[in-house]
Design a protein around this motif. Sequence first.
Motif, PDB file in Angstrom:
ATOM      1  N   ARG A 165       0.737  -1.017   0.341  1.00  0.00           N
ATOM      2  CA  ARG A 165      -0.130  -0.356  -0.019  1.00  0.00           C
ATOM      3  C   ARG A 165       0.848   1.071  -0.112  1.00  0.00           C
ATOM      4  NH1 ARG A 165      -5.153  -0.592   1.342  1.00  0.00           N
ATOM      5  NH2 ARG A 165      -4.347  -2.315   3.059  1.00  0.00           N
ATOM      6  N   ASP A 166       0.193   1.841  -0.634  1.00  0.00           N
ATOM      7  CA  ASP A 166       1.435   3.180  -0.883  1.00  0.00           C
ATOM      8  C   ASP A 166       3.153   3.306  -1.174  1.00  0.00           C
ATOM      9  OD1 ASP A 166       3.040   5.969  -1.458  1.00  0.00           O
ATOM     10  OD2 ASP A 166       2.086   6.247   0.350  1.00  0.00           O
ATOM     11  N   ALA A 167       3.560   1.810  -2.117  1.00  0.00           N
ATOM     12  CA  ALA A 167       4.656   0.781  -2.005  1.00  0.00           C
ATOM     13  C   ALA A 167       5.585   1.421  -3.291  1.00  0.00           C
ATOM     14  CB  ALA A 167       4.553  -0.385  -0.769  1.00  0.00           C
ATOM     15  N   THR A 168       6.759   1.440  -3.508  1.00  0.00           N
ATOM     16  CA  THR A 168       7.436   0.770  -4.539  1.00  0.00           C
ATOM     17  C   THR A 168       7.925  -0.242  -4.639  1.00  0.00           C
ATOM     18  OG1 THR A 168       7.721   3.515  -4.870  1.00  0.00           O
ATOM     19  CG2 THR A 168       9.493   1.526  -5.927  1.00  0.00           C
ATOM     20  N   LEU A 169       8.284  -1.536  -5.673  1.00  0.00           N
ATOM     21  CA  LEU A 169       8.810  -2.263  -5.906  1.00  0.00           C
ATOM     22  C   LEU A 169       9.953  -2.245  -6.438  1.00  0.00           C
ATOM     23  CD1 LEU A 169       9.271  -5.440  -4.876  1.00  0.00           C
ATOM     24  CD2 LEU A 169       6.821  -6.129  -6.452  1.00  0.00           C
ATOM     25  N   ARG A 170      10.655  -2.632  -6.482  1.00  0.00           N
ATOM     26  CA  ARG A 170      11.957  -2.453  -7.223  1.00  0.00           C
ATOM     27  C   ARG A 170      12.445  -4.015  -7.823  1.00  0.00           C
ATOM     28  NH1 ARG A 170      16.007   1.885  -7.027  1.00  0.00           N
ATOM     29  NH2 ARG A 170      15.023   3.336  -8.023  1.00  0.00           N
ATOM     30  N   GLN A 171      12.931  -4.451  -8.988  1.00  0.00           N
ATOM     31  CA  GLN A 171      13.065  -6.046  -9.228  1.00  0.00           C
ATOM     32  C   GLN A 171      13.912  -6.071 -10.683  1.00  0.00           C
ATOM     33  OE1 GLN A 171       8.820  -8.001  -9.251  1.00  0.00           O
ATOM     34  NE2 GLN A 171       8.367  -6.179 -10.016  1.00  0.00           N
ATOM     35  N   ILE A 172      14.699  -6.866 -10.739  1.00  0.00           N
ATOM     36  CA  ILE A 172      16.029  -7.277 -11.196  1.00  0.00           C
ATOM     37  C   ILE A 172      15.856  -8.581 -12.415  1.00  0.00           C
ATOM     38  CG2 ILE A 172      18.326  -6.974 -11.687  1.00  0.00           C
ATOM     39  CD1 ILE A 172      17.176  -4.926  -9.998  1.00  0.00           C
TER      40      ILE A 172
END
Length: 425
Positions: free
Chosen positions: A57-64
């Motif tokens: 919730r109200d989040a940033t997800l960074r994936q490689i």
Amino acid sequence: MISTRNLYRLFPAVLLALAACAACPAQNPSAAVWVASWGASQQIPEPQNALPSDDLRDATLRQIFHLSVGGSTLRVHLSNAFGTEALRFTSVHIGRPLAPDSSSIDPATDRALTFNGAPAVTVPPGAEYISDPIAFPAAPLSDVAVSFHLDEPPAPQTSHPGSRATSYYVHGDAVGAATLAAAAKPATKIDHWYQVSAIDVLAAPETESPAASIVALGDSITDGHASTTNGNNRWTDELARRLQQSPATRGIGVSNQGLGGNHLLTDGLGPNVLARFDRDVLAVAAVRWVIVFEGVNDLGALARGAPAAHAAHAALVQRILGAYQQIVTRAHAHGIQVIAATITPWAGSDYYHPDPENEADRQAVNAWIRAPGHFDAVIDFDKVLRDPAHPDRLLPALDCGDHLHPSPAGYKAIGDAIPLSLFMH
């Protein structure tokens, strides 16, 4: 209320309209072609692999993500394949990571993705959304970082739990941040992927190599169980590396559609192969070949809890062969060649406890796979991994230790055994 089991059957055809494009390279070889450079099969994550809703919730997800084939223009597939509610991505960025085990990116490479010209996109339930093309030069076998922000969490999440790659998340919109951090705290790490299903590159036609994709359709062995986290040493990664070493094949991408615990015939951890075939094979950009390496979980599950009657074994073998025939029929209807891999040994496995009748089933299935006329080609993974002194077992040097999954050395042996000549026509 829609059950998880029914969800697996509702949505596989959502992307079927894209399947017609998959055969375009063969029909129009002189045009630039979208090629799948990375891909992962999607499922509802098990409770232990799902993120708490409040974390998204109200989040940033960074994936490689580790690419196979390179290109100067990319597009990213966002997935809400198993969501029952629309999912809004408020912003999505792509950049070049500084290391596979870090949330840091090179800020000079950070680019905002758009969707129909807008920075935000709402993906309907059960659907996928492809970004607008973006100029982003990416070398073959390089990594890219995709960061997205959500105001509200997915319901439920769409995921690939067996990423063997580390992802990072923080609260707030930090998609363009050089390093993910919140209030001077580093991002939370988790070794799963969420809501991203594919990355395509725009490949210019080459005189020596076709611009096309290989789909690896399999279970946890294709997914890379026991490979090195952030090491990119699954057998599909080894194949991608070899393809890049030859001018005759370096335009070919690899899309890994392995799913841990997957079955040909029943829903396990994720939908069964026939249920996910349209989304995970037919809809993959420029797919021209599919390598089918499935069946061990079907064979093992029959008598895992208690011995089964001989008739049950015989019936299961016939159902497995029928599923293979369905795969061939559906793939050939779209101009896709089907390459089968034999099922590898698993005697000694503490998970399935196979007995002689299980081994007889494996031998019967493998004999059918090897017989001429069933598949366009066969790769004998069984021969590559088995112990010559005990052919119902993995060679110890290639066994991760559970007697079911290969070690990194075993994955390399599989990748090295695939003839590149299969993809030179």
